[in-house]
Design a protein around this motif. Structure first.
Motif, PDB file in Angstrom:
ATOM      1  N   SER A   1      10.651  13.108 -12.788  1.00 25.02           N
ATOM      2  CA  SER A   1      11.880  12.372 -12.475  1.00 25.02           C
ATOM      3  C   SER A   1      12.501  12.853 -11.171  1.00 25.02           C
ATOM      4  O   SER A   1      12.970  12.057 -10.336  1.00 25.02           O
ATOM      5  N   GLY A   2      12.531  14.196 -10.984  1.00 25.26           N
ATOM      6  CA  GLY A   2      13.119  14.723  -9.742  1.00 25.26           C
ATOM      7  C   GLY A   2      12.353  14.301  -8.498  1.00 25.26           C
ATOM      8  O   GLY A   2      12.941  13.928  -7.457  1.00 25.26           O
ATOM      9  N   VAL A   3      11.017  14.369  -8.586  1.00 25.86           N
ATOM     10  CA  VAL A   3      10.189  13.958  -7.429  1.00 25.86           C
ATOM     11  C   VAL A   3      10.381  12.481  -7.125  1.00 25.86           C
ATOM     12  O   VAL A   3      10.495  12.056  -5.961  1.00 25.86           O
ATOM     13  N   TRP A   4      10.451  11.654  -8.198  1.00 25.88           N
ATOM     14  CA  TRP A   4      10.603  10.191  -7.973  1.00 25.88           C
ATOM     15  C   TRP A   4      11.947   9.890  -7.328  1.00 25.88           C
ATOM     16  O   TRP A   4      12.042   9.076  -6.403  1.00 25.88           O
ATOM     17  N   LEU A   5      13.014  10.539  -7.806  1.00 28.66           N
ATOM     18  CA  LEU A   5      14.350  10.314  -7.236  1.00 28.66           C
ATOM     19  C   LEU A   5      14.412  10.765  -5.776  1.00 28.66           C
ATOM     20  O   LEU A   5      15.020  10.091  -4.923  1.00 28.66           O
ATOM     21  N   ALA A   6      13.814  11.902  -5.451  1.00 33.32           N
ATOM     22  CA  ALA A   6      13.819  12.387  -4.069  1.00 33.32           C
ATOM     23  C   ALA A   6      13.056  11.438  -3.147  1.00 33.32           C
ATOM     24  O   ALA A   6      13.486  11.136  -2.014  1.00 33.32           O
ATOM     25  N   THR A   7      11.933  10.909  -3.622  1.00 34.41           N
ATOM     26  CA  THR A   7      11.140   9.956  -2.821  1.00 34.41           C
ATOM     27  C   THR A   7      11.915   8.676  -2.569  1.00 34.41           C
ATOM     28  O   THR A   7      11.922   8.128  -1.456  1.00 34.41           O
ATOM     29  N   ARG A   8      12.604   8.148  -3.590  1.00 32.94           N
ATOM     30  CA  ARG A   8      13.400   6.926  -3.432  1.00 32.94           C
ATOM     31  C   ARG A   8      14.538   7.131  -2.441  1.00 32.94           C
ATOM     32  O   ARG A   8      14.863   6.249  -1.639  1.00 32.94           O
ATOM     33  N   LYS A   9      15.153   8.308  -2.488  1.00 30.45           N
ATOM     34  CA  LYS A   9      16.271   8.580  -1.585  1.00 30.45           C
ATOM     35  C   LYS A   9      15.794   8.604  -0.120  1.00 30.45           C
ATOM     36  O   LYS A   9      16.440   8.040   0.785  1.00 30.45           O
ATOM     37  N   ILE A  10      14.662   9.249   0.099  1.00 30.81           N
ATOM     38  CA  ILE A  10      14.106   9.279   1.457  1.00 30.81           C
ATOM     39  C   ILE A  10      13.761   7.860   1.929  1.00 30.81           C
ATOM     40  O   ILE A  10      14.022   7.459   3.071  1.00 30.81           O
ATOM     41  N   HIS A  11      13.172   7.042   1.027  1.00 30.92           N
ATOM     42  CA  HIS A  11      12.800   5.665   1.357  1.00 30.92           C
ATOM     43  C   HIS A  11      14.031   4.836   1.728  1.00 30.92           C
ATOM     44  O   HIS A  11      14.016   4.086   2.724  1.00 30.92           O
TER      45      HIS A  11
ATOM     46  N   MET B   1       0.837  -1.197   0.000  1.00 30.00           N
ATOM     47  CA  MET B   1       0.000   0.000   0.000  1.00 30.00           C
ATOM     48  C   MET B   1       0.874   1.249   0.000  1.00 30.00           C
ATOM     49  O   MET B   1       0.547   2.250  -0.658  1.00 30.00           O
ATOM     50  N   GLN B   2       1.994   1.170   0.758  1.00 31.34           N
ATOM     51  CA  GLN B   2       2.889   2.319   0.810  1.00 31.34           C
ATOM     52  C   GLN B   2       3.486   2.617  -0.567  1.00 31.34           C
ATOM     53  O   GLN B   2       3.598   3.785  -0.969  1.00 31.34           O
ATOM     54  N   HIS B   3       3.887   1.526  -1.304  1.00 30.57           N
ATOM     55  CA  HIS B   3       4.418   1.725  -2.659  1.00 30.57           C
ATOM     56  C   HIS B   3       3.367   2.349  -3.555  1.00 30.57           C
ATOM     57  O   HIS B   3       3.679   3.227  -4.390  1.00 30.57           O
ATOM     58  N   THR B   4       2.133   1.887  -3.399  1.00 28.63           N
ATOM     59  CA  THR B   4       1.054   2.465  -4.216  1.00 28.63           C
ATOM     60  C   THR B   4       0.866   3.944  -3.892  1.00 28.63           C
ATOM     61  O   THR B   4       0.728   4.798  -4.780  1.00 28.63           O
ATOM     62  N   VAL B   5       0.883   4.215  -2.559  1.00 25.78           N
ATOM     63  CA  VAL B   5       0.707   5.599  -2.133  1.00 25.78           C
ATOM     64  C   VAL B   5       1.876   6.461  -2.604  1.00 25.78           C
ATOM     65  O   VAL B   5       1.699   7.636  -2.976  1.00 25.78           O
ATOM     66  N   GLU B   6       3.098   5.832  -2.592  1.00 25.89           N
ATOM     67  CA  GLU B   6       4.255   6.590  -3.074  1.00 25.89           C
ATOM     68  C   GLU B   6       4.088   6.976  -4.546  1.00 25.89           C
ATOM     69  O   GLU B   6       4.424   8.105  -4.957  1.00 25.89           O
ATOM     70  N   GLY B   7       3.574   6.028  -5.372  1.00 25.28           N
ATOM     71  CA  GLY B   7       3.354   6.360  -6.793  1.00 25.28           C
ATOM     72  C   GLY B   7       2.351   7.472  -6.949  1.00 25.28           C
ATOM     73  O   GLY B   7       2.547   8.407  -7.738  1.00 25.28           O
ATOM     74  N   LEU B   8       1.272   7.383  -6.155  1.00 22.74           N
ATOM     75  CA  LEU B   8       0.278   8.436  -6.220  1.00 22.74           C
ATOM     76  C   LEU B   8       0.843   9.757  -5.710  1.00 22.74           C
ATOM     77  O   LEU B   8       0.516  10.830  -6.222  1.00 22.74           O
ATOM     78  N   SER B   9       1.708   9.627  -4.671  1.00 21.21           N
ATOM     79  CA  SER B   9       2.319  10.851  -4.126  1.00 21.21           C
ATOM     80  C   SER B   9       3.208  11.516  -5.157  1.00 21.21           C
ATOM     81  O   SER B   9       3.236  12.759  -5.275  1.00 21.21           O
TER      82      SER B   9
END
Length: 447
Positions: free
Chosen positions: A411-421, A362-370
């Motif tokens: 791309s920038g938002v996705w990279l920042a989210t992955r780094k935090i994760h 669910m978190q991964h799904t929410v991350e994609g939506l985020s």
């Protein structure tokens, strides 16, 4: 002398002489009492003894010693303190001519009511008559039997035939036991030692038997608990479904009952063993020979006394065994409960693991939506900035610039989210490694 002596040296010397043998001539009459008492009653007994001394116009002793002995004319008074009881011995030397062995008591001149008022509970009470042997034993036997109210006699010839000892080891019509010593060739000192051994044998015999009713009371209860415990152990061995809480409560109740019995019987059974050993030792010291047709005192006592002691010993051993068995069953029950708790914990952990995986998905799904939502708002802000710049006179293709900005923002938002994760995952791993290291250290300390 310059030597340093132990402070108890003199007392240790006197201890060997604290209970001297008596010198008793024949004829004589002896009355012996053993009074069961506690410390408070023992102090009351000493004050009560002073009353007797005052009645005879004799200065009473100032200190309550282990053994107090005084000769008051034709009467000797002796009081001995023991661990559980106090022994009173009265020896009467003033015997009228022609008096029967038990016609005169060992303490006839005592003040009225003094004997009945002795503090404590009387366990042993008997008369001991010492007479000179008048002739042939066979001719004397019917007369001896009449002295004991026709009861069956127990007799022997101690000290290589120098005397005859007769008794029934029963209570007579006056509530006292009876012993008769017929002296043949014994001196007054030998008679005193023989009389002392007989008094100790009878006293220790009865003190030995005090524990027997207690053993008989405990035995049926132990048998019931033994069956109950055996049934419970069988159910555990069959891996039957049981209510652990009820079983543990039952075991706790049984353990409490066993400990209660042990508290009541441990000292009594130990005392029984000690008294029995003293009886056997005194019987050996008698050095009895058999009188034709009669059991000796040793034969009679060992025939019944030894099984009684064995009964007490058996009940004591059963109590110890029952206590150990209850402990073992309790350990098994605790192990069973711990295994059940561990199984429940494993199920709970498995359930938590499944929920964690679902939450992660669910978190991964929410991350994609985020990412989509953050990118949408970021592109909106960029569009506002582009409109402001274009309206300010800056000439450029707004649609092309906005189209190029969209993939860059996503791309920038996705990279920042992955780094935090990844950062939080690294923190969780460090914490798990630290917990494992602490667990290894605790295990080493336990070992």
């Amino acid at each position: 002398m310059s030597m340093v002596f132990h402070p108890q040296r003199e007392a240790l010397y006197e201890e060997m002489h604290s209970r001297p043998f008596q010198v008793i001539p024949s004829p004589a009459r002896v009355m012996h009492l053993a009074v069961f008492c506690n410390d408070a009653q023992r102090e009351e007994q000493f004050e009560h003894l002073k009353i007797l001394f005052n009645a005879f116009d004799v200065t009473p002793p100032e200190e309550d010693e282990v053994c107090i002995q005084y000769d008051l004319g034709g009467l000797r008074i002796r009081r001995e303190k023991h661990l559980e009881f106090t022994a009173y011995t009265f020896v009467n030397f003033d015997i009228p001519a022609g008096a029967g062995p038990f016609d005169v008591s060992g303490a006839p001149p005592l003040p009225a009511g003094w004997l009945e008022a002795i503090p404590g509970e009387v366990v042993t009470a008997f008369h001991l008559a010492i007479e000179e042997s008048t002739g042939d034993d066979e001719a004397m036997l019917p007369r001896v039997k009449s002295f004991f109210e026709g009861m069956r006699l127990v007799g022997s010839s101690p000290q290589q035939g120098d005397a005859r000892v007769w008794t029934t080891l029963r209570l007579h019509s006056d509530g006292f036991g009876r012993f008769l010593i017929c002296n043949k060739r014994m001196s007054d000192s030998q008679l005193g030692r023989l009389a002392q051994r007989i008094m100790e044998i009878e006293t220790y015999r009865l003190m030995t038997l005090i524990a027997l009713p207690l053993a008989r009371e405990c035995a049926p209860q132990l048998a019931s608990m033994d069956r109950q415990l055996a049934n419970l152990t069988h159910r555990l061995s069959e891996n039957a479904e049981i209510n652990e809480q009820e079983v543990l409560s039952e075991l706790t109740y049984m353990a409490a009952r066993v400990e209660d019995y042990r508290a009541k019987t441990t000292f009594r059974f130990s005392a029984t063993q000690a008294y029995h050993e003293l009886v056997l030792k005194r019987l050996v010291e008698l050095r009895e020979d058999e009188v034709s047709g009669h059991l000796t005192v040793t034969e009679f006592l060992t025939r019944r006394l030894t099984p009684a002691v064995r009964t007490c010993q058996s009940v004591g051993e059963r109590l110890e065994d029952m206590s150990k068995r209850i402990d073992r069953v309790s350990d098994m029950m605790r192990t069973r409960v711990e295994l059940s708790i561990q199984a429940q914990n494993q199920q709970l952990l498995a359930s938590m693991d499944r929920r964690s995986k679902i939450q992660l998905m669910m978190q991964h799904t929410v991350e994609g939506l985020s990412v989509a939502a953050i990118s949408y708002y970021a592109v909106g802000l960029i569009k506002i900035m582009m409109d402001a710049a274009y309206d300010s006179g800056l000439s450029f293709n707004k649609n092309l610039a906005l189209g190029v900005a969209v993939p860059l923002v996503i791309s920038g938002v996705w990279l920042a989210t992955r780094k935090i994760h990844k950062h939080f995952l690294a923190l969780a791993k460090e914490q798990r490694d630290a917990d494992l290291a602490d667990e290894k250290i605790r295990n080493k300390v336990k070992k």
